[in-house]
Design a protein around this motif. Sequence first.
Motif, PDB file in Angstrom:
ATOM      1  N   ASP A  60       0.830  -1.214   0.000  1.00 22.91           N
ATOM      2  CA  ASP A  60       0.000   0.000   0.000  1.00 22.91           C
ATOM      3  C   ASP A  60       0.857   1.254   0.000  1.00 22.91           C
ATOM      4  O   ASP A  60       0.500   2.261  -0.602  1.00 22.91           O
ATOM      5  CB  ASP A  60      -0.935   0.014   1.211  1.00 22.91           C
ATOM      6  CG  ASP A  60      -2.093  -0.950   1.085  1.00 22.91           C
ATOM      7  OD1 ASP A  60      -2.336  -1.458  -0.030  1.00 22.91           O
ATOM      8  OD2 ASP A  60      -2.750  -1.218   2.113  1.00 22.91           O
ATOM      9  N   LYS A  61       1.994   1.186   0.652  1.00 19.06           N
ATOM     10  CA  LYS A  61       2.888   2.344   0.736  1.00 19.06           C
ATOM     11  C   LYS A  61       3.689   2.536  -0.560  1.00 19.06           C
ATOM     12  O   LYS A  61       3.779   3.639  -1.079  1.00 19.06           O
ATOM     13  CB  LYS A  61       3.847   2.156   1.906  1.00 19.06           C
ATOM     14  CG  LYS A  61       4.906   3.222   2.016  1.00 19.06           C
ATOM     15  CD  LYS A  61       5.848   2.909   3.155  1.00 19.06           C
ATOM     16  CE  LYS A  61       7.029   3.855   3.198  1.00 19.06           C
ATOM     17  NZ  LYS A  61       8.017   3.437   4.207  1.00 19.06           N
ATOM     18  N   CYS A  62       4.256   1.463  -1.090  1.00 20.53           N
ATOM     19  CA  CYS A  62       5.228   1.572  -2.178  1.00 20.53           C
ATOM     20  C   CYS A  62       4.681   1.307  -3.578  1.00 20.53           C
ATOM     21  O   CYS A  62       5.213   1.822  -4.551  1.00 20.53           O
ATOM     22  CB  CYS A  62       6.385   0.615  -1.917  1.00 20.53           C
ATOM     23  SG  CYS A  62       7.276   0.959  -0.399  1.00 20.53           S
ATOM     24  N   ASP A  63       3.676   0.482  -3.683  1.00 22.92           N
ATOM     25  CA  ASP A  63       3.134   0.126  -4.995  1.00 22.92           C
ATOM     26  C   ASP A  63       1.627  -0.089  -4.866  1.00 22.92           C
ATOM     27  O   ASP A  63       1.118  -1.173  -5.148  1.00 22.92           O
ATOM     28  CB  ASP A  63       3.824  -1.136  -5.516  1.00 22.92           C
ATOM     29  CG  ASP A  63       3.534  -1.414  -6.981  1.00 22.92           C
ATOM     30  OD1 ASP A  63       3.038  -0.509  -7.680  1.00 22.92           O
ATOM     31  OD2 ASP A  63       3.810  -2.543  -7.421  1.00 22.92           O
ATOM     32  N   PRO A  64       0.910   0.952  -4.467  1.00 26.15           N
ATOM     33  CA  PRO A  64      -0.509   0.796  -4.141  1.00 26.15           C
ATOM     34  C   PRO A  64      -1.385   0.353  -5.312  1.00 26.15           C
ATOM     35  O   PRO A  64      -2.380  -0.327  -5.107  1.00 26.15           O
ATOM     36  CB  PRO A  64      -0.928   2.173  -3.647  1.00 26.15           C
ATOM     37  CG  PRO A  64       0.084   3.113  -4.188  1.00 26.15           C
ATOM     38  CD  PRO A  64       1.352   2.335  -4.316  1.00 26.15           C
ATOM     39  N   ASN A  65      -1.011   0.699  -6.502  1.00 26.63           N
ATOM     40  CA  ASN A  65      -1.823   0.317  -7.669  1.00 26.63           C
ATOM     41  C   ASN A  65      -1.231  -0.870  -8.410  1.00 26.63           C
ATOM     42  O   ASN A  65      -1.598  -1.136  -9.546  1.00 26.63           O
ATOM     43  CB  ASN A  65      -1.983   1.512  -8.610  1.00 26.63           C
ATOM     44  CG  ASN A  65      -2.687   2.655  -7.935  1.00 26.63           C
ATOM     45  OD1 ASN A  65      -3.654   2.446  -7.210  1.00 26.63           O
ATOM     46  ND2 ASN A  65      -2.189   3.860  -8.135  1.00 26.63           N
TER      47      ASN A  65
END
Length: 161
Positions: free
Chosen positions: A33-38
Amino acid sequence: MNKYNKDNAYKLDPSDYEYEEDYLDDLRVCWQDKCDPNTKTNVCVDDYNKEEDYKESLVNNWQETCDPQHRFNGFELERFTTIDDYLVELNDRLDWIKKCDPERIFSKIDPSKYDNMFQYQHVLDLRKVWENKFDPNNEHINVDSCDYSSVEEYHEALKHT
């Protein structure tokens, strides 16, 4: 279980979990969620037990995906939190090239090494001045001003051709 989240940055209480793997799974969700949320990368968070390792793999993936020729090696990649942060910076540098060096005459100069377009433009302008002063007729086609960090080095190289 605190070995995975020493500073409790994600406010997960290990005592709320019966199994260590469940705790780690929830941490992985937080990391993603922090680094690659999508989920814009092919890096699977489930393959990592440390946030640092996951982040390092993400950063390498960003560069391989977005800059496979490694034209922009001046970025301090670890400072980016998400791929979107990286892409903003990458697109800025591509824009600088369009504005400052559209013919890519100075393509060896990496704009990612500079904090702003004015610094980048200044370096390009210096190379133009060097070339106009020491090789105005472009006689030394084997000597590229971009290969030298100082005017003295460039001038010396021209003397030896």
